[in-house]
Design a protein around this motif. Sequence first.
Motif, PDB file in Angstrom:
ATOM      1  N   MET A   1       0.742  -1.329   0.198  1.00  0.00           N
ATOM      2  CA  MET A   1      -0.072   0.024  -0.074  1.00  0.00           C
ATOM      3  C   MET A   1       1.014   1.266  -0.204  1.00  0.00           C
ATOM      4  O   MET A   1       1.911   1.198   0.801  1.00  0.00           O
ATOM      5  N   SER A   2       0.643   2.212  -0.736  1.00  0.00           N
ATOM      6  CA  SER A   2       1.402   3.420  -0.904  1.00  0.00           C
ATOM      7  C   SER A   2       0.946   4.233   0.298  1.00  0.00           C
ATOM      8  O   SER A   2      -0.144   4.271   0.909  1.00  0.00           O
ATOM      9  N   LYS A   3       2.077   5.404   0.536  1.00  0.00           N
ATOM     10  CA  LYS A   3       1.487   6.058   1.685  1.00  0.00           C
ATOM     11  C   LYS A   3       1.878   7.656   1.405  1.00  0.00           C
ATOM     12  O   LYS A   3       2.783   7.972   0.375  1.00  0.00           O
ATOM     13  N   SER A   4       1.256   8.612   1.872  1.00  0.00           N
ATOM     14  CA  SER A   4       1.335   9.803   1.278  1.00  0.00           C
ATOM     15  C   SER A   4       2.269  10.733   2.079  1.00  0.00           C
ATOM     16  O   SER A   4       1.999  10.566   3.543  1.00  0.00           O
ATOM     17  N   ILE A   5       3.235  11.635   1.832  1.00  0.00           N
ATOM     18  CA  ILE A   5       4.022  12.635   2.601  1.00  0.00           C
ATOM     19  C   ILE A   5       3.811  13.643   1.906  1.00  0.00           C
ATOM     20  O   ILE A   5       3.489  13.940   0.592  1.00  0.00           O
ATOM     21  N   LYS A   6       4.931  14.642   2.502  1.00  0.00           N
ATOM     22  CA  LYS A   6       4.819  15.938   1.615  1.00  0.00           C
ATOM     23  C   LYS A   6       6.335  15.992   0.920  1.00  0.00           C
ATOM     24  O   LYS A   6       7.351  15.642   1.456  1.00  0.00           O
ATOM     25  N   GLY A   7       6.499  16.978   0.031  1.00  0.00           N
ATOM     26  CA  GLY A   7       7.618  17.419  -0.758  1.00  0.00           C
ATOM     27  C   GLY A   7       7.588  18.905  -1.169  1.00  0.00           C
ATOM     28  O   GLY A   7       6.376  19.277  -1.485  1.00  0.00           O
ATOM     29  N   PHE A   8       8.801  19.191  -1.380  1.00  0.00           N
ATOM     30  CA  PHE A   8       8.958  20.566  -2.253  1.00  0.00           C
ATOM     31  C   PHE A   8       9.153  20.278  -3.505  1.00  0.00           C
ATOM     32  O   PHE A   8      10.016  19.769  -3.944  1.00  0.00           O
ATOM     33  N   CYS A   9       8.235  20.623  -4.401  1.00  0.00           N
ATOM     34  CA  CYS A   9       8.120  20.158  -5.773  1.00  0.00           C
ATOM     35  C   CYS A   9       8.294  21.410  -7.012  1.00  0.00           C
ATOM     36  O   CYS A   9       7.627  22.432  -6.726  1.00  0.00           O
ATOM     37  N   LEU A  10       9.133  21.171  -7.768  1.00  0.00           N
ATOM     38  CA  LEU A  10       9.394  21.997  -9.091  1.00  0.00           C
ATOM     39  C   LEU A  10       8.273  21.696 -10.156  1.00  0.00           C
ATOM     40  O   LEU A  10       8.172  20.428 -10.577  1.00  0.00           O
ATOM     41  N   HIS A  11       7.507  22.533 -10.357  1.00  0.00           N
ATOM     42  CA  HIS A  11       6.529  22.295 -11.287  1.00  0.00           C
ATOM     43  C   HIS A  11       6.421  23.011 -12.658  1.00  0.00           C
ATOM     44  O   HIS A  11       5.601  22.850 -13.592  1.00  0.00           O
ATOM     45  N   GLY A  12       6.887  24.266 -12.265  1.00  0.00           N
ATOM     46  CA  GLY A  12       6.796  25.367 -13.712  1.00  0.00           C
ATOM     47  C   GLY A  12       8.137  25.778 -14.050  1.00  0.00           C
ATOM     48  O   GLY A  12       9.072  25.273 -13.901  1.00  0.00           O
ATOM     49  N   ARG A  13       7.827  26.448 -15.403  1.00  0.00           N
ATOM     50  CA  ARG A  13       8.999  26.816 -16.548  1.00  0.00           C
ATOM     51  C   ARG A  13       9.028  28.352 -16.335  1.00  0.00           C
ATOM     52  O   ARG A  13       9.825  28.912 -17.298  1.00  0.00           O
ATOM     53  N   GLU A  14       8.316  29.006 -15.915  1.00  0.00           N
ATOM     54  CA  GLU A  14       8.227  30.414 -15.990  1.00  0.00           C
ATOM     55  C   GLU A  14       9.632  31.087 -15.615  1.00  0.00           C
ATOM     56  O   GLU A  14       9.979  30.849 -14.441  1.00  0.00           O
ATOM     57  N   LYS A  15      10.015  32.092 -16.627  1.00  0.00           N
ATOM     58  CA  LYS A  15      11.328  32.692 -16.499  1.00  0.00           C
ATOM     59  C   LYS A  15      10.908  33.853 -15.479  1.00  0.00           C
ATOM     60  O   LYS A  15      10.043  34.714 -15.554  1.00  0.00           O
ATOM     61  N   ILE A  16      11.441  33.832 -14.287  1.00  0.00           N
ATOM     62  CA  ILE A  16      11.500  34.859 -13.185  1.00  0.00           C
ATOM     63  C   ILE A  16      12.753  35.620 -13.081  1.00  0.00           C
ATOM     64  O   ILE A  16      14.010  35.424 -13.066  1.00  0.00           O
ATOM     65  N   LEU A  17      12.467  36.934 -13.440  1.00  0.00           N
ATOM     66  CA  LEU A  17      13.627  37.831 -13.358  1.00  0.00           C
ATOM     67  C   LEU A  17      13.473  38.859 -12.088  1.00  0.00           C
ATOM     68  O   LEU A  17      12.273  39.102 -11.740  1.00  0.00           O
ATOM     69  N   PRO A  18      14.486  39.710 -11.719  1.00  0.00           N
ATOM     70  CA  PRO A  18      14.313  40.596 -10.669  1.00  0.00           C
ATOM     71  C   PRO A  18      13.511  41.870 -10.965  1.00  0.00           C
ATOM     72  O   PRO A  18      13.229  42.153 -12.050  1.00  0.00           O
ATOM     73  N   ASN A  19      12.565  42.322 -10.169  1.00  0.00           N
ATOM     74  CA  ASN A  19      11.437  43.195 -10.352  1.00  0.00           C
ATOM     75  C   ASN A  19      10.522  42.888 -11.319  1.00  0.00           C
ATOM     76  O   ASN A  19       9.997  44.006 -12.055  1.00  0.00           O
ATOM     77  N   SER A  20      10.282  41.766 -11.765  1.00  0.00           N
ATOM     78  CA  SER A  20       9.206  41.364 -12.843  1.00  0.00           C
ATOM     79  C   SER A  20       7.828  41.290 -12.509  1.00  0.00           C
ATOM     80  O   SER A  20       7.012  41.120 -12.862  1.00  0.00           O
ATOM     81  N   GLY A  21       7.726  41.310 -10.861  1.00  0.00           N
ATOM     82  CA  GLY A  21       6.236  41.110 -10.367  1.00  0.00           C
ATOM     83  C   GLY A  21       6.081  39.576 -10.057  1.00  0.00           C
ATOM     84  O   GLY A  21       5.052  39.421  -9.472  1.00  0.00           O
ATOM     85  N   ILE A  22       6.868  38.712 -10.665  1.00  0.00           N
ATOM     86  CA  ILE A  22       6.532  37.427 -10.523  1.00  0.00           C
ATOM     87  C   ILE A  22       7.270  36.949  -9.193  1.00  0.00           C
ATOM     88  O   ILE A  22       8.696  37.001  -9.219  1.00  0.00           O
ATOM     89  N   THR A  23       6.360  36.400  -8.497  1.00  0.00           N
ATOM     90  CA  THR A  23       6.845  35.858  -7.151  1.00  0.00           C
ATOM     91  C   THR A  23       8.122  34.518  -7.345  1.00  0.00           C
ATOM     92  O   THR A  23       7.800  33.567  -8.442  1.00  0.00           O
TER      93      THR A  23
END
Length: 225
Positions: free
Chosen positions: A1-23
């Motif tokens: 039986m599988s069990k559920s835990i938590k993980g920090f996941c990379l899911h997006g590819r959006e380019k994030i630049l300084p002062n772009s307003g994207i977190t």
Amino acid sequence: MSKSIKGFCLHGREKILPNSGITVTSNTSVVAMQIPELKEGEILARTLYTGICGSDNSAALGKPNFDWVERPRIIGHEFSAEVLELGPGDHGDVKVGDVFTPLAMLGCQDEDCPACSVAKWNLCPSKQIIGFHRNGGFGQQVILESDRVVPLMEGLTREQGALVEPLSVIVNALHNKCNIKPGQDVVVTGCGIIGLMSAELARAAGARVAVTGIEHDVNIRLKKA
């Protein structure tokens, strides 16, 4: 039986630049993840301490040279962990309770592979990198092949275990390639974590060490160096 835990996941590819307003967290999130049944040669481990590599940052910021990272993916390849369970098959000396750091890269191990046949897994075209091709150390638990398990030497703490992987890169570059001798002069260009660890290793080898940086580094990183 599988069990559920938590993980920090990379899911997006959006380019994030300084002062772009994207977190800076727009490409990542904490997710529930399933731990499946162990396959032949696999172990289940509890992650203890995980370092943040510059490549983790680059992938999370959507830099184009990290487009190859598979998504969604639990990132993290610099970590220490404790063996919780052994799957089917032979695991050699690996046992439940062992504290270890993993080999970040594992090649196909085919005897006909030009890279794997001489233990150059990093050059194998079919290599699997923890945290990039398969889930890594930012999950509460992780499944790995027992071939990746490198038990921590006596005297190393679990925190220090998370630094073994980046330090091994430096040891290869400075100790195995440069052959630094006492009394030599060594200049380390760059004062990030890898640069500072390189300076420490060169100094431990007996060299006189100078560390350089850019203007942005003067008040913090170079002062620390």
